[in-house]
Design a protein around this motif. Structure first.
Motif, PDB file in Angstrom:
ATOM      1  N   ALA A 128       0.833  -1.206   0.000  1.00 19.10           N
ATOM      2  CA  ALA A 128       0.000   0.000   0.000  1.00 19.10           C
ATOM      3  C   ALA A 128       0.869   1.258   0.000  1.00 19.10           C
ATOM      4  CB  ALA A 128      -0.927  -0.009   1.213  1.00 19.10           C
ATOM      5  N   MET A 129       1.979   1.233   0.764  1.00 14.69           N
ATOM      6  CA  MET A 129       2.844   2.420   0.856  1.00 14.69           C
ATOM      7  C   MET A 129       3.532   2.718  -0.469  1.00 14.69           C
ATOM      8  SD  MET A 129       2.376   3.663   3.834  1.00 14.69           S
ATOM      9  CE  MET A 129       0.728   3.026   3.722  1.00 14.69           C
ATOM     10  N   VAL A 130       3.931   1.674  -1.191  1.00 14.06           N
ATOM     11  CA  VAL A 130       4.613   1.927  -2.461  1.00 14.06           C
ATOM     12  C   VAL A 130       3.617   2.424  -3.504  1.00 14.06           C
ATOM     13  CG1 VAL A 130       4.597  -0.490  -3.256  1.00 14.06           C
ATOM     14  CG2 VAL A 130       6.294   1.070  -4.138  1.00 14.06           C
ATOM     15  N   GLN A 131       2.385   1.937  -3.429  1.00  9.72           N
ATOM     16  CA  GLN A 131       1.355   2.427  -4.352  1.00  9.72           C
ATOM     17  C   GLN A 131       1.100   3.919  -4.106  1.00  9.72           C
ATOM     18  OE1 GLN A 131      -1.174  -0.152  -5.850  1.00  9.72           O
ATOM     19  NE2 GLN A 131      -2.288   1.414  -6.987  1.00  9.72           N
ATOM     20  N   VAL A 269       1.909  -5.269  -6.505  1.00  5.11           N
ATOM     21  CA  VAL A 269       1.944  -6.589  -5.866  1.00  5.11           C
ATOM     22  C   VAL A 269       3.318  -7.199  -6.159  1.00  5.11           C
ATOM     23  CG1 VAL A 269       0.712  -8.771  -5.539  1.00  5.11           C
ATOM     24  CG2 VAL A 269      -0.511  -6.855  -6.509  1.00  5.11           C
ATOM     25  N   GLY A 270       3.739  -8.122  -5.329  1.00  2.00           N
ATOM     26  CA  GLY A 270       5.044  -8.745  -5.503  1.00  2.00           C
ATOM     27  C   GLY A 270       5.087  -9.727  -6.655  1.00  2.00           C
ATOM     28  N   VAL A 271       6.026  -9.497  -7.568  1.00  2.00           N
ATOM     29  CA  VAL A 271       6.224 -10.350  -8.744  1.00  2.00           C
ATOM     30  C   VAL A 271       7.723 -10.366  -9.073  1.00  2.00           C
ATOM     31  CG1 VAL A 271       3.943 -10.003  -9.821  1.00  2.00           C
ATOM     32  CG2 VAL A 271       5.770  -8.346 -10.249  1.00  2.00           C
ATOM     33  N   PRO A 272       8.185 -11.333  -9.854  1.00  2.00           N
ATOM     34  CA  PRO A 272       9.591 -11.292 -10.247  1.00  2.00           C
ATOM     35  C   PRO A 272       9.843 -10.201 -11.282  1.00  2.00           C
ATOM     36  CG  PRO A 272       8.564 -13.401 -10.872  1.00  2.00           C
ATOM     37  CD  PRO A 272       7.484 -12.516 -10.379  1.00  2.00           C
ATOM     38  N   VAL A 273      10.826  -9.358 -11.024  1.00  2.00           N
ATOM     39  CA  VAL A 273      11.128  -8.286 -11.979  1.00  2.00           C
ATOM     40  C   VAL A 273      12.621  -8.257 -12.291  1.00  2.00           C
ATOM     41  CG1 VAL A 273       9.235  -6.862 -11.071  1.00  2.00           C
ATOM     42  CG2 VAL A 273      11.544  -6.437 -10.295  1.00  2.00           C
ATOM     43  N   LYS A 274      12.924  -7.726 -13.463  1.00  2.00           N
ATOM     44  CA  LYS A 274      14.333  -7.490 -13.814  1.00  2.00           C
ATOM     45  C   LYS A 274      14.663  -6.064 -13.393  1.00  2.00           C
ATOM     46  CE  LYS A 274      15.930  -7.015 -18.164  1.00  2.00           C
ATOM     47  NZ  LYS A 274      16.185  -7.499 -19.526  1.00  2.00           N
ATOM     48  N   LEU A 275      15.643  -5.926 -12.500  1.00  4.74           N
ATOM     49  CA  LEU A 275      16.045  -4.609 -11.992  1.00  4.74           C
ATOM     50  C   LEU A 275      17.375  -4.205 -12.602  1.00  4.74           C
ATOM     51  CD1 LEU A 275      15.494  -4.474  -8.110  1.00  4.74           C
ATOM     52  CD2 LEU A 275      14.074  -3.473  -9.912  1.00  4.74           C
ATOM     53  N   GLY A 276      17.368  -3.078 -13.327  1.00  6.82           N
ATOM     54  CA  GLY A 276      18.604  -2.597 -13.942  1.00  6.82           C
ATOM     55  C   GLY A 276      18.640  -1.079 -13.949  1.00  6.82           C
ATOM     56  N   ALA A 277      19.438  -0.522 -14.847  1.00  5.14           N
ATOM     57  CA  ALA A 277      19.652   0.926 -14.883  1.00  5.14           C
ATOM     58  C   ALA A 277      18.364   1.712 -15.134  1.00  5.14           C
ATOM     59  CB  ALA A 277      20.683   1.266 -15.958  1.00  5.14           C
ATOM     60  N   GLU A 278      17.359   1.052 -15.673  1.00  2.62           N
ATOM     61  CA  GLU A 278      16.065   1.719 -15.870  1.00  2.62           C
ATOM     62  C   GLU A 278      15.092   1.414 -14.739  1.00  2.62           C
ATOM     63  OE1 GLU A 278      15.572   3.883 -18.375  1.00  2.62           O
ATOM     64  OE2 GLU A 278      17.655   3.464 -18.915  1.00  2.62           O
ATOM     65  N   PHE A 296      -2.689 -16.008  -5.288  1.00  3.63           N
ATOM     66  CA  PHE A 296      -2.161 -14.725  -5.749  1.00  3.63           C
ATOM     67  C   PHE A 296      -3.272 -13.663  -5.742  1.00  3.63           C
ATOM     68  CE2 PHE A 296      -1.054 -11.611  -9.044  1.00  3.63           C
ATOM     69  CZ  PHE A 296       0.195 -11.230  -8.596  1.00  3.63           C
ATOM     70  N   HIS A 297      -4.438 -14.045  -6.215  1.00  5.42           N
ATOM     71  CA  HIS A 297      -5.524 -13.060  -6.260  1.00  5.42           C
ATOM     72  C   HIS A 297      -6.051 -12.713  -4.870  1.00  5.42           C
ATOM     73  CE1 HIS A 297      -5.712 -12.123 -10.484  1.00  5.42           C
ATOM     74  NE2 HIS A 297      -5.289 -13.365 -10.673  1.00  5.42           N
ATOM     75  N   ASN A 298      -6.032 -13.681  -3.951  1.00  4.38           N
ATOM     76  CA  ASN A 298      -6.391 -13.360  -2.561  1.00  4.38           C
ATOM     77  C   ASN A 298      -5.429 -12.338  -1.998  1.00  4.38           C
ATOM     78  OD1 ASN A 298      -8.515 -15.100  -2.469  1.00  4.38           O
ATOM     79  ND2 ASN A 298      -7.382 -16.768  -1.470  1.00  4.38           N
ATOM     80  N   SER A 299      -4.150 -12.519  -2.317  1.00  3.14           N
ATOM     81  CA  SER A 299      -3.127 -11.615  -1.844  1.00  3.14           C
ATOM     82  C   SER A 299      -3.336 -10.214  -2.446  1.00  3.14           C
ATOM     83  CB  SER A 299      -1.766 -12.186  -2.248  1.00  3.14           C
ATOM     84  OG  SER A 299      -0.743 -11.505  -1.615  1.00  3.14           O
ATOM     85  N   ALA A 300      -3.602 -10.172  -3.752  1.00  6.35           N
ATOM     86  CA  ALA A 300      -3.844  -8.882  -4.413  1.00  6.35           C
ATOM     87  C   ALA A 300      -5.097  -8.211  -3.829  1.00  6.35           C
ATOM     88  CB  ALA A 300      -3.996  -9.088  -5.919  1.00  6.35           C
ATOM     89  N   ASN A 301      -6.115  -9.008  -3.503  1.00  2.00           N
ATOM     90  CA  ASN A 301      -7.331  -8.428  -2.917  1.00  2.00           C
ATOM     91  C   ASN A 301      -7.051  -7.806  -1.558  1.00  2.00           C
ATOM     92  OD1 ASN A 301      -8.826  -9.161  -5.117  1.00  2.00           O
ATOM     93  ND2 ASN A 301      -9.597 -11.069  -4.208  1.00  2.00           N
ATOM     94  N   ALA A 302      -6.153  -8.448  -0.788  1.00  2.00           N
ATOM     95  CA  ALA A 302      -5.799  -7.901   0.528  1.00  2.00           C
ATOM     96  C   ALA A 302      -5.121  -6.540   0.354  1.00  2.00           C
ATOM     97  CB  ALA A 302      -4.889  -8.868   1.276  1.00  2.00           C
ATOM     98  N   VAL A 303      -4.292  -6.404  -0.674  1.00  2.00           N
ATOM     99  CA  VAL A 303      -3.641  -5.116  -0.947  1.00  2.00           C
ATOM    100  C   VAL A 303      -4.712  -4.094  -1.365  1.00  2.00           C
ATOM    101  CG1 VAL A 303      -1.961  -3.888  -2.384  1.00  2.00           C
ATOM    102  CG2 VAL A 303      -1.477  -6.241  -1.650  1.00  2.00           C
ATOM    103  N   GLN A 304      -5.617  -4.524  -2.239  1.00  4.14           N
ATOM    104  CA  GLN A 304      -6.668  -3.621  -2.733  1.00  4.14           C
ATOM    105  C   GLN A 304      -7.509  -3.062  -1.582  1.00  4.14           C
ATOM    106  OE1 GLN A 304      -7.269  -2.622  -6.168  1.00  4.14           O
ATOM    107  NE2 GLN A 304      -8.415  -1.120  -4.961  1.00  4.14           N
ATOM    108  N   GLU A 305      -7.762  -3.907  -0.568  1.00  6.52           N
ATOM    109  CA  GLU A 305      -8.559  -3.433   0.579  1.00  6.52           C
ATOM    110  C   GLU A 305      -7.876  -2.267   1.282  1.00  6.52           C
ATOM    111  OE1 GLU A 305      -9.620  -6.622   3.236  1.00  6.52           O
ATOM    112  OE2 GLU A 305     -10.536  -7.732   1.562  1.00  6.52           O
ATOM    113  N   LEU A 306      -6.555  -2.345   1.391  1.00 11.71           N
ATOM    114  CA  LEU A 306      -5.825  -1.242   2.036  1.00 11.71           C
ATOM    115  C   LEU A 306      -5.889   0.019   1.178  1.00 11.71           C
ATOM    116  CD1 LEU A 306      -2.581  -3.018   3.314  1.00 11.71           C
ATOM    117  CD2 LEU A 306      -4.770  -2.738   4.443  1.00 11.71           C
ATOM    118  N   ILE A 307      -5.799  -0.181  -0.134  1.00  9.92           N
ATOM    119  CA  ILE A 307      -5.880   0.974  -1.039  1.00  9.92           C
ATOM    120  C   ILE A 307      -7.254   1.624  -0.885  1.00  9.92           C
ATOM    121  CG2 ILE A 307      -5.740   1.748  -3.464  1.00  9.92           C
ATOM    122  CD1 ILE A 307      -3.102   0.540  -2.373  1.00  9.92           C
TER     123      ILE A 307
END
Ligand code: APR
Length: 319
Positions: A128-131, A269-278, A296-307
């Motif tokens: 929620a804080m990063v959003q 939401v947490g996912v695998p990402v490629k982190l580089g100079a961009e 995964f969707h339950n987890s995303a819903n929990a984030v959405q509730e905070l938003i």
């Protein structure tokens, strides 16, 4: 050689000061450590103490402690750790509105002086804080990232390595979803030197290790009693900073803004990402089984509730 990159750490508490220490010890970055005027002297004292470790440890990083945002100007990357940590019995969500106010104010002050920086958010409740930070900053999504998955997977890796009596170096773990109790460990993608742990451990042991990883933050809070984890969180932040500022293009689990990936739209939401100079250069999407999709969707819903709560309590942000 080019000048050192400038990294600002907001919040000079347990996580922030340890991030500053780990960054300084890398010897690649100059570090600014900022806290509020109410604790004038504290960030300066910690920074000076860190600076004086340089001759012994062998780093030339410049570490500056401050309560003035002017010292943060033109940072390449800013780590936001400011906020209240969890106390025993408190969930990350209890922290929501207090920390939202702090993160909003901090973000405004940061982006006014460093309009081109990357931001890594650590303050909980993380997703929620990063959003909120991304919205307030007006930055493109590749420049605002949340630290959660590296920590959650580090906990999982630790427990897997202990269970099997193997080096943590050979264990990699795959986790998805929001930070915390609804985190989704993916055992079939968690491996020891490429061997899925599903080949090495019975299902009930995997289940127990996954549960312990998801509750890893609470386990530390219950032990410490006066705050929350900071050694593993700070180590996780530094892995992300290195990957971005040294363009390593590591593939790490991070909170990133999804726009259709994994069937989620407009949510961090947490996912695998490629982190580089961009920053976030790519979100890596994998096929999930039905059960994994549900988790995964339950987890995303929990984030959405905070938003939704923030949307109601902070309408001015326009979340
Ligand atoms: N601006 C800058 N710093 C602030 C502000 C602000 N508006 N408000 C609070 N702080 C500072 C506090 O003064 C304190 O020094 O943030 C620091 C937080 O430090 P700790 O209380 O030691 O908390 P810490 O364990 O570092 O956790 C910080 O990271 O992991 C998350 O859940 C954790 O949200 C928490 C955050």
């Amino acid at each position: 050689m080019a000048a050192r990159k400038k990294v600002t750490v907001i919040g000079a508490g347990n996580v922030g000061a340890t991030v500053a220490q780990r960054l300084a010890e890398r010897d690649f970055y100059d570090v600014v450590l900022l806290d509020i005027p109410q604790v004038e002297g504290m960030p300066q004292g910690k920074a000076l103490d860190l600076l004086e470790s340089g001759p012994v440890y062998g780093y030339d990083s410049l570490i500056t402690g401050t309560t003035s945002y002017d010292d943060t100007a033109d940072s390449d990357l800013v780590v936001i750790t400011s906020g209240l940590p969890r106390k025993p019995g408190m969930t990350r969500d209890d922290l929501l509105i207090t920390n939202a106010g702090i993160v909003k104010a901090v973000t405004e002050s940061v982006v006014a002086r460093s309009p081109n920086c990357f931001i890594i958010v650590v303050t909980n409740p993380l997703d929620a804080m990063v959003q909120l930070c991304q919205k307030v900053s007006g930055f493109p999504k590749n420049r605002v990232i949340g630290m959660a998955g590296v920590l959650d997977s580090a906990r999982y890796r630790t427990f897997i390595a202990q269970e099997l009596g193997v080096s943590v170096e050979d264990v990699s773990a795959f986790v998805l979803g929001g930070h915390g109790d609804t985190m989704v460990p993916l055992p079939r993608y968690s491996t020891v030197s490429g061997i899925p742990i599903t080949e090495l451990l019975p299902a009930e042991r995997i289940e127990a290790l996954s549960k312990r990883a998801a509750n890893g933050g609470a386990e530390i809070v219950a032990l410490l009693k006066t705050g929350s984890a900071f050694y593993a969180p700070s180590a996780s932040v530094v892995a992300m900073v290195d990957s971005i500022l040294r363009d390593k293009k590591r593939v790490l689990p991070c909170a990133a803004l999804l726009e259709g990936e994994y069937g989620v739209n407009g949510l961090y939401v947490g996912v695998p990402v490629k982190l580089g100079a961009e920053g976030v250069e790519q979100i890596i999407e994998i096929k999930l089984t039905g059960e994994e999709k549900t988790a995964f969707h339950n987890s995303a819903n929990a984030v959405q509730e905070l938003i939704n709560v923030m949307r109601e309590k902070m309408p001015e942000v326009g979340l």
